[in-house]
Design a protein around this motif. Structure first.
Motif: not given
Lengths: 771, 334, 164
Positions: C70-73, C7, C23-27, B40, C68, C3-4, B57-58, A136, C1, B1-6
């Motif tokens: 982070v989406d798999c917790a 986490q 990072e949130p963008r990590r798949t 994505l 993502l 931003a960018n 989703k939740r 990244e 958390m 992919m660019r950075a973003f917040a979740y």
């Protein structure tokens, strides 16, 4: 130990020495010799690693402090870089190295270019590279590199490149090298003598290899030692080319390839990515992993050159060929790479007996990715045209297409004048495939309804498969009687490990489990050539056998001393030393080797040259039945039969897999695979696996493989030849011929996509008229 | 992919509030994340670069339920294509929808992709999907496909953009007269699928009329006559795992040998799933015959003009429609 | 958390919990391969076009390149490394070796995970169902016939194990 003699020749370029080695005059295994390991099916030795996820590929290397590399690529098909500023990237978080023309050493690359240049010639050309702590961060850093481009005019098709006043890809013009012309006899006279002449034009597409593992690797430049875990078909080639590029002596460069996720020809040379990863590692002082993403893989790391071919065939009424003339244009892309040449002309010169042949092959530069060998390079493209033309000739003469080919059978490699080592190879392929398919009683095409069935046939020859010298293998016998075979070849997914182990096991009389192969590492094994040209089994197999014969002699000498019998009375079977005429005295091999431990028996084998007076080739033929839906353009391949002469089959399982795999790629080439370029923008529109269609499980038809399986005793001491490339060669024309049989329409442009089929049907007034 | 917040909001309203003021341009803004199979890829290709993704989703207000009731079949926006494909009730009562879902993409993608996201997915046009090409749909001046490689593109010229809508289920749902329930800051509204989709136009360079701060909550298929039958046919460039070159969804009810009700939708022919009203007019009230179907097929493509490379889609669409109708009425195909 | 920023997330992979910072963008595929060093899952296209990265999430085969981390917790993730019991390969893995269901092996993890998910849900699939389960897994070496054969033989072997 290998013996050799030296041939000295003085020429204009100075003295040339040719080292001619001897395998030790081994008689080949005979046609009826009872072999206990060779010829039998065994699962792949590396199977367990591959199904458990533990097989290590280049991208799986994890080293302490490892960085990740990314490459900035040109968005323009041709441009001059007028400004390049990498300072913001250098300062970006996590970045340890930035490489570009600003700091890279001058390294010549391809036949026409540099590693980094101020001129880019294709979308995807390398502009700069970054190594950072994560992928990244590397990607973020690329966005900080400022580049100003001055776009230049470009060409993306053969026609555009050949047009007068076309923009020049290189200053020398758009013709890559000299046209290659071959002629024998008097082709024009041959055409005049013909009762029937076929004169047609064919086009084959640019196909993309799309091996699932992309090019790239992990480089660690540590002090004065560079280690490169690379995805390659040729560890020694990569070592040589990378060492030369980065200025290291060869003993300071080690190239390792444990497992490889497919190459199909595109990985037989070093690529820029190897050098860039190495230089980034040198700059950073840390290991750098640099793997191409799928788009880059499809833009810059090779393709099957698109071709335009005009084919003229002349024949007498009885089918005898009087002339074969082919004018071929092929797109080399923006640069010429090394490796196997794409010899589109080859099959025209050799497949059929014909006294008058002329081929003219011109390579053309375009502003797109460089072409490189792709599984039977040239022959696939040539056969796609020639084998349709032969079918057209058969129709014109009203001769069965198989019969026409039998009437023009050659037992001699006509360009060299040498007889084939197995002159009946192609004839046996004809016999077996037509029998397996039921060609004589094949269903006749229906002429009504919307679902039309048809059958097609195509044959092929292939310049490869015979292997060649040099190539080396060592064998060590451990104290417990187990064996390690060490060679610098590589298993690229073809089953090399298993096939070579079988050769060693056979000769040594050992069960396969007692053999381990160490390969794919320039730091371990002796030189072996690139795994290309379907050569590996036929090249290294005899070297392994030669080493095994030597080792067996040594073991039996030791056993003779132990057992106090003459060594000539001894043999090894299933891990036991047997005494001729005295079964009671048999001892386990380990009992012999333990007596001399820790002394170790070791042997070396080499690959001697192929016979001088004969030509080693591989042959095959395919029959296919299709159903064409005249309303929707759907082509269903109902069944396909195939037969190949690959000499002795060492492992039927591996051969079957190569055969069905090659044909599956052939189906892709025939029906769906085509790089699409927007000629106004110079952009490849489908450099991905979404729009570049490769066959799925649903596209793979039932395949009947009727092997020839006749040992080629004149080829080499194992009688085995390669099978990696051949099965793909006749598939596309066989399908096109079957489609013609079904709907009566010739489609001379591949692939036979739905778009082309429906357009052809509409043009012929069979489908609904195009509005 | 660019950075973003979740972000994982606690309620749907909170998620919608985050969407307020969200831009639809390349950079910035907030996007909703459900299955993520389109989102994505857009981000990987650098076509969009949102500042924030909001996981929906939740959320309690959104679900994947597939429920039959007096108002017809209601499908929660989070229902995956696999759930649609495998649901026994859908299979028995709306096989057309199960077929369309099952012909989409691959098992893995069907396990991930939600129906809501499937309706909202962006076109697969290779110019649109290439970050180097600033096409009209992405705010540029020119649709590059018009004069370029348009073999996969639209037959109906109804927008400056000639991309085709990629969804399979949307075509079946259009033929089923489905409606979409949307929730925004001021509550919920339900609109027909036909008005949810609209060819992109200046001022709205996307394929739907959904507001930027609206969320699909559910899709509803109104009740229909028990005798109605439907079929979905899809032509691809290979046998599986490709977007439709052309697809046809037809729903039809016979009464005493005549076509009492019929609904026809086409995919792969326009920037939005295409409601073939002209074909319906030809068919309704008529007695089924090969000739009728041929006329209906011609009518369905009325006004369709081929681009340079997609002319093959015309006979293909007509053939698929004739076959769909023949299949639904038990007529021989030829 | 932030931003960018990175986490925390805890991934549950093959029955073990792995708390990591991403990072949130990590798949998910990158998290598996880099943060967990589970390199059996392969990354090929990163766009959901090939199937090499297939893992099982909550019982279903999915592409880990389009998830993502982070989406798999809280989701149960199974990778190729989770199939063998100690040194014993699963029947499906054994069947892939015996049937020569691969050549280069790069798609193999994905093929096996797709079929593992199928066999968990449908222990007695037809050949058609087996093929359908791997339509989303490209094998460029073209081992498809043997992949289907492996699925069939694994189902048979598992049925025999059930009986025994």
């Amino acid at each position: 130990m290998p013996a050799f003699r030296i041939k000295r020749q003085e020429g204009d370029d100075g003295v040339a020495l040719q080292l001619i080695e001897s395998e030790g005059d081994l008689p080949p295994w005979g046609p009826n010799e009872a072999l206990s390991v060779v010829g039998h099916p065994y699962p792949r030795l590396e199977g367990r690693e591959k199904v458990s996820g533990r097989a290590i590929y280049a991208s799986d290397i994890r080293l302490p402090g490892q960085l990740y590399g990314k490459v900035l690529r040109s968005p323009y098909p041709r441009a001059r870089i007028t400004r390049l500023d990498v300072s913001r990237a250098e300062a970006a978080p996590g970045v340890h190295a930035v490489l570009s023309m600003l700091n890279a050493p001058p390294i010549g690359w391809y036949q026409e270019g540099q590693l980094f240049e101020s001129t880019v010639r294709l979308v995807g050309d390398e502009v700069a590279a970054v190594a950072a702590e994560s992928e990244e961060q590397a990607e973020d850093a690329l966005r900080l590199i400022e580049v100003a481009y001055e776009p230049l005019p470009f060409v993306t098709t053969i026609a555009a490149a050949l047009a007068p006043d076309a923009p020049k890809v290189h200053e020398s013009g758009n013709i890559a090298g000299e046209p290659v012309i071959y002629e024998r006899g008097d082709p024009e006279a041959g055409l005049r003598q013909a009762d029937v002449v076929i004169d047609e034009r064919y086009e084959t597409p640019c196909a993309l290899h799309n091996a699932l593992e992309a090019h790239g690797g992990t480089a660690f430049w540590d002090g004065d030692q560079l280690t490169l875990w690379d995805s390659t078909q040729a560890v020694f080639v990569v070592r040589e080319e990378v060492a030369r590029a980065v200025g290291l002596p060869e003993h300071r460069v080690r190239v390792i390839k444990h497992h490889m996720g497919g190459g199909f020809g595109a990985k037989q040379i070093a690529w820029k990515v190897d050098v860039i990863a190495s230089l980034l590692s040198k700059l950073a002082g840390r290991p750098v992993q640099l793997i191409l993403d799928r788009e880059a893989e499809n833009l810059v790391s090779g393709n099957r050159n698109p071709t335009r071919q005009r084919v003229r065939l002349g024949a007498r009424r009885d089918g005898t060929l009087t002339a074969i003339v082919a004018e071929i244009a092929q797109a080399a892309g923006a640069y010429r790479t090394g490796g196997e040449a794409s010899d589109v002309s080859g099959t025209y010169q050799s497949l059929y007996r014909c006294p008058n042949v002329r081929t003219e092959q011109t390579a053309v530069y375009i502003n797109a990715g460089p072409a490189v060998a792709f599984r039977a390079p040239g022959f696939v493209e040539g056969a796609a045209a020639l084998e349709q033309a032969m079918d057209e000739l058969a129709r014109a003469l009203e001769i069965d297409p198989v019969e026409l080919r039998r009437r023009n059978y050659s037992e001699v490699d006509q360009p060299s004048g040498k007889p084939y080592t197995l002159p009946e190879g192609l004839r046996l392929s004809y016999d077996r495939v037509t029998e397996a398919f039921g060609w004589q009683d094949r269903p006749r095409p229906s002429s009504s309804g919307t679902k039309r069935r048809g059958t097609g046939f195509a044959a092929h020859d292939w310049v490869g498969g015979g292997g060649h010298d040099p190539g080396y293998a060592w064998i060590e016998m451990n104290a417990d009687g187990t064996v390690e075979v060490i060679t610098g070849t590589q298993d690229i997914g073809t089953g090399t490990r298993t096939g070579l182990a079988q050769i060693a096991a056979e000769e040594l009389g050992l069960p396969l489990e007692q053999i381990t192969l160490r390969l794919g590492d320039t730091g371990v094994g002796p030189y072996s050539p690139v795994s290309s040209g379907s050569a590996t089994q036929a090249t290294i197999g005899p070297a392994v056998r030669a080493a095994a014969v030597d080792l067996k002699r040594q073991v039996l000498d030791v056993a003779a001393a132990l057992l106090e019998v003459s060594a000539v009375r001894l043999s090894i079977e299933d891990g036991k030393v047997l005494v001729d005429g005295d079964p009671e005295r048999a001892v386990a091999l380990s009992e012999v080797t333990e007596k001399i431990a820790p002394h170790m028996l070791q042997a070396r084998g080499c690959r001697a040259p192929n016979p001088e007076d004969k030509a080693v080739r591989t042959f095959g033929a395919q029959c296919v039945e299709v159903e064409v839906d005249t309303e929707t353009g759907t082509i269903d391949i109902l069944r396909l039969a195939t037969s190949h002469d690959c000499g002795r089959i060492v492992n039927p399982t591996m051969v079957d897999s190569q055969v069905i795999g090659g044909i599956t790629q052939g189906i892709g080439f025939a029906l769906m695979e085509e790089r699409v370029v927007d000629d106004r923008l110079g952009i490849v529109l489908n450099a991905n696996l979404e729009d570049y269609y490769v066959p799925t499980v649903a596209d793979a038809p039932p395949i009947a493989h009727a092997p020839v399986d006749v040992p080629d005793l004149a080829a080499n001491s194992t009688g085995a030849k390669g099978i990696g490339e051949p099965p793909l060669i006749p598939t596309a024309p066989a399908i096109a011929n079957a489609v013609y049989d079904a709907i009566g329409i010739r489609i001379r442009e591949y692939p036979l996509s739905r778009q082309r089929v429906l357009a052809a049907l509409a043009a012929a007034g069979q489908g609904e008229a195009r509005s | 992919m660019r950075a973003f917040a979740y972000a994982s909001p606690r309620s749907l309203d909170e998620a919608i509030a985050l969407l307020d003021g969200a831009g639809d341009g390349h950079a910035g803004g907030t996007r909703l994340l459900a299955g993520g199979t389109d989102l994505l890829t857009l981000m990987q290709a650098d076509l969009i670069a949102p500042e924030r993704l909001v996981d929906i989703k939740r959320l309690a207000e959104l679900d994947d339920r597939i429920e039959d009731g007096a108002e017809g079949l209601t499908i929660g926006a989070l229902a995956t294509l696999a759930e649609l494909e495998e649901d026994p009730f859908v299979q028995s009562r709306y096989p057309i929808l199960a077929e369309a879902a099952g012909l989409a993409a691959t098992p893995q993608l069907r396990n991930m992709a939600t129906l809501g996201g499937n309706l909202l997915q962006r076109p697969r046009c290779w110019y649109f999907r290439d970050s180097r090409v600033h096409c009209w749909l992405k705010g540029g001046d020119l649709c590059y496909a018009r004069g370029g490689e348009n073999q996969h593109h639209a037959l109906f010229d109804v927008s400056p953009c000639v991309a085709v809508h990629p969804s399979d289920p949307a075509v079946a749902l259009l033929a089923l007269d489905a409606r979409v329930r949307l929730r925004g800051p001021s509550g919920e509204r339900e609109i027909s699928l036909g008005s949810f989709f609209a060819p992109p136009e200046d001022g709205r360079r996307k394929e739907t009329t959904q507001a930027d701060n609206e969320v699909i909550v559910a899709v509803r298929i109104p009740p229909r006559h028990a005798d109605a039958r439907g079929v979905y046919l899809k032509a691809m460039e290979r046998k599986a795992w490709a977007f439709a070159l052309v697809s046809v969804a037809a729903v039809l009810r016979l009464e005493a040998g005549r076509i009492a009700e019929v609904s026809v939708a086409l995919g792969g022919v326009a920037p939005a799933p295409w409601h073939a009203r002209d074909a319906e007019q030809v068919l309704v009230g008529a007695e089924s015959s090969a000739d009728l179907f041929a006329r209906a097929a011609d009518a369905a493509l009325t006004g369709a003009g081929a681009l340079a490379k997609n002319g093959y889609k015309l006979p293909l669409a007509k053939a698929l429609l004739r076959r769909a109708l023949a299949d639904l009425t038990g007529q021989p195909v030829d | 958390m932030a931003a960018n920023g990175f986490q925390p997330v805890t991934l549950t992979v093959n029955g073990s919990d792995y708390p990591i910072m991403v990072e949130p963008r990590r798949t998910l595929v990158d998290a598996l391969r880099h943060d967990l060093a589970l390199t059996g899952t392969k990354k090929v296209c990163a766009m959901g076009d090939c199937g090499a990265c297939t893992v099982i999430v909550d019982g279903r085969a999915m592409y880990s390149c389009l998830l993502l981390a982070v989406d798999c917790a809280g989701r149960a993730i199974t990778t190729i490394e989770g199939l063998a019991h100690g040194n014993n390969l699963s029947p499906l893995q054994e069947a892939f070796v015996a049937s020569d269901g691969f050549q280069c092996g790069f798609c193999t993890s994905g093929q096996i995970m797709s079929l593992h998910a199928l066999l968990q849900a449908h222990p007695h699939p037809s050949d058609e169902e087996i093929a359908r389960a791997v339509t989303g897994n490209i094998c460029r070496c073209g081992a498809y016939a043997n992949i289907v054969k492996a699925g069939r033989e694994a189902a048979e072997a598992m049925a025999r194990q059930q009986e025994a």
